[in-house]
Design an enzyme around this catalytic site. Structure first.
Site, short mmCIF file in Angstrom:
data_model
loop_
_atom_site.label_atom_id
_atom_site.label_comp_id
_atom_site.label_asym_id
_atom_site.label_seq_id
_atom_site.Cartn_x
_atom_site.Cartn_y
_atom_site.Cartn_z
N LYS A 1 -12.29 -9.32 -4.72
CA LYS A 1 -11.02 -9.13 -4.55
C LYS A 1 -10.49 -9.76 -5.86
CE LYS A 1 -9.64 -6.60 -0.90
NZ LYS A 1 -8.81 -5.65 -0.92
N ARG B 1 1.85 4.34 -2.88
CA ARG B 1 1.52 5.71 -2.58
C ARG B 1 2.78 6.45 -2.74
NH1 ARG B 1 -2.45 2.44 -0.60
NH2 ARG B 1 -4.14 3.11 -0.10
N GLN C 1 -9.31 2.19 -0.96
CA GLN C 1 -8.94 2.47 -2.34
C GLN C 1 -9.83 3.46 -2.87
OE1 GLN C 1 -8.92 -1.07 -4.74
NE2 GLN C 1 -7.39 -2.01 -3.74
N GLY D 1 -5.30 -3.87 -8.21
CA GLY D 1 -6.33 -3.13 -7.87
C GLY D 1 -6.34 -1.87 -7.33
N ARG E 1 -12.62 -6.86 -12.25
CA ARG E 1 -13.07 -6.43 -10.85
C ARG E 1 -13.82 -5.11 -11.09
NH1 ARG E 1 -7.85 -6.55 -7.04
NH2 ARG E 1 -9.11 -5.71 -5.74
N ASP F 1 -7.35 -8.34 3.66
CA ASP F 1 -6.27 -9.17 2.80
C ASP F 1 -5.88 -10.36 3.99
OD1 ASP F 1 -6.35 -7.84 0.62
OD2 ASP F 1 -4.67 -6.19 1.31
N SER G 1 1.02 -1.32 -0.17
CA SER G 1 -0.10 0.06 0.16
C SER G 1 1.00 1.39 0.04
CB SER G 1 -0.98 0.26 1.25
OG SER G 1 -1.88 -1.12 1.21
#
Length: 443
Positions: free
Chosen positions: A353, A33, A176, A101, A129, A326, A29
């Site tokens: 997912k 970013r 997200q 994703g 997705r 997750d 994550s």
């Protein structure tokens, strides 16, 4: 791993005690970013500990396509020269986000309020997705979205030439969606506001503040409210990426279920919005110590010391789901080795997912002798303190499903195989050598 690799079957066999140190990769994550915020800053951002899995490499390539200079200096060490908020150039080709994703949704947000057009694509799994949950709020800023039926990839966004600020209440708990709206809000005038029923992982807010954005959070009668002032000049920051708690879950789980094991997992993020699995494991009676607690890059970090021991079934409340979304696949494996019933509530998000993770785990665990009951929003495992094994499990191109079943095979009576371990490279490229180094038998 390329985006169209041949299937790579793998088998895990009952292993002796696992011992040693597990250096898990950087947090996925935060890695995504760091690259995106570096690209939206003016000047040079230096990143260490970046996860070099395929998902993050695809985001790095996308930032180059939008005009940022992104270069790898060494292992996990990267430099980004950004173009500033609103400075993205129109990409020449299609933006391929592979299996990610997170990557595609954050990048769509980052470009939606810039007057450029970009087309996004991904692999077979990502193309199934739902993207509407992200593109719907982005259209409120004034961008135009053209997509396949069901709002799925491939998808083209014509960015807003005169974006307006947005006030948006997220329909589901999703970091997200929240992050895509906040990144779009960077180039909108005025204040962009996101309201969540319950807080989700907060890396975007922490990192935006670190890069100099004016962002505040408060809890009101409406819920968890995030307010971002638009059009800041983001200032480049050194980013030390902590190690990924979602990846750490796999060696941690293996040590908990393989008798005689004791391992150390250094430098793992203890961000409270990502800590649900560890809270749950402690409730189950897991022998986990958190040593050398400290802060790195605005994130709380600790070294984990994990020992095998008896575990008991617990109920995981729905409000904890967002902080461990997750980790439910690997928790369902651990639950098989506990005594008693484990009930996981609020897990409906897992059905959209990389695969329908509830169904994939339930089917595979049943094939290996577990007693599992699933509904749309719950998964229940009747733990018997062990697992028979002996079956081959379908991974559905999902890295976490593949790793979960391979961990199960380290402690089951018979070996457990997966049809394709290739997708593991998206989040944990060194999974096999790391696990083998601890003593795991996986081939």
């Amino acid at each position: 791993m390329s985006h169209s690799a041949e299937p790579l079957p793998m088998t895990a066999r009952r292993s002796g005690p696992l011992t040693g140190e597990a250096q898990v990769p950087g947090d996925k994550s935060i890695s995504h970013r760091a690259l995106i915020l570096g690209a939206l800053s003016v000047g040079e951002t230096h990143i260490t500990g970046l996860l070099e899995g395929q998902d993050v490499l695809d985001t790095a390539a996308a930032m180059r396509a939008f005009g940022a200079q992104v270069e790898r200096l060494g292992e996990g060490e990267w430099r980004v020269n950004g173009v500033g908020v609103g400075g993205f150039a129109e990409p020449e080709g299609v933006i391929d986000c592979g299996n990610s994703g997170t990557g595609v949704r954050l990048i769509m947000g980052a470009m939606a309020t810039t007057p450029i057009t970009a087309t996004f694509t991904g692999d077979a799994s990502l193309s199934r997705r739902p993207m509407g949950r992200v593109t719907d709020p982005l259209e409120l800023f004034g961008c135009e979205v053209t997509a396949r039926e069901g709002k799925r990839l491939p998808l083209t966004i014509k960015g807003a030439s005169e974006p307006v600020p947005v006030r948006y209440k997220t329909p589901v708990a999703s970091a997200q969606i929240k992050s895509a709206v906040l990144l779009a809000g960077l180039n909108a005038p005025g204040e962009t506001v996101v309201i969540e029923a319950e807080p989700t992982r907060d890396h975007t807010e922490r990192m935006l503040a670190g890069f100099g954005a004016a962002i505040t959070t408060e809890t009101t009668a409406e819920g968890h409210v995030i307010i971002l002032k638009g059009r800041p000049e983001l200032k480049p920051q050194p980013v030390a990426v902590p190690r990924d708690p979602s990846s750490a879950a796999f060696p941690v789980a293996a040590a908990l279920i393989v008798p005689g094991s004791e391992i150390r997992v250094p430098g793992v993020s203890r961000n409270p919005t990502r800590d649900g699995l560890y809270v749950t494991l402690l409730e189950m009676g897991a022998d986990i110590r958190f040593e050398n607690q400290r802060e790195e890059g605005g994130e709380p970090v600790a070294d984990l010391v994990v020992r095998h021991g008896p575990l008991k079934g617990v109920t995981v409340p729905a409000e904890r789901a967002a902080s461990m979304i997750d980790e439910f696949p690997i928790l369902s494996v651990i639950a098989c080795f506990a005594e008693g019933t484990t009930v996981m509530q609020g897990v409906h998000e897992l059905r959209v997912k990389e695969s329908d993770r509830i169904d994939a785990m339930a089917v595979g665990l049943r094939a290996n002798g577990a007693e599992v009951v699933d509904t749309q929003d719950t998964m229940t495992v009747h733990g018997k303190g062990g697992l028979d094994g002996g079956a081959t499990c379908a991974t559905h191109l999902d890295h976490r499903i593949a790793m979960s079943f391979l961990v199960a095979g380290l402690a089951s009576h018979q070996p457990i195989s997966v049809d394709d371990g290739g997708p593991i490279a998206t989040s944990f490229p060194d999974f096999l050598p790391l696990m083998r180094g601890l003593g795991a038998q996986i081939d």
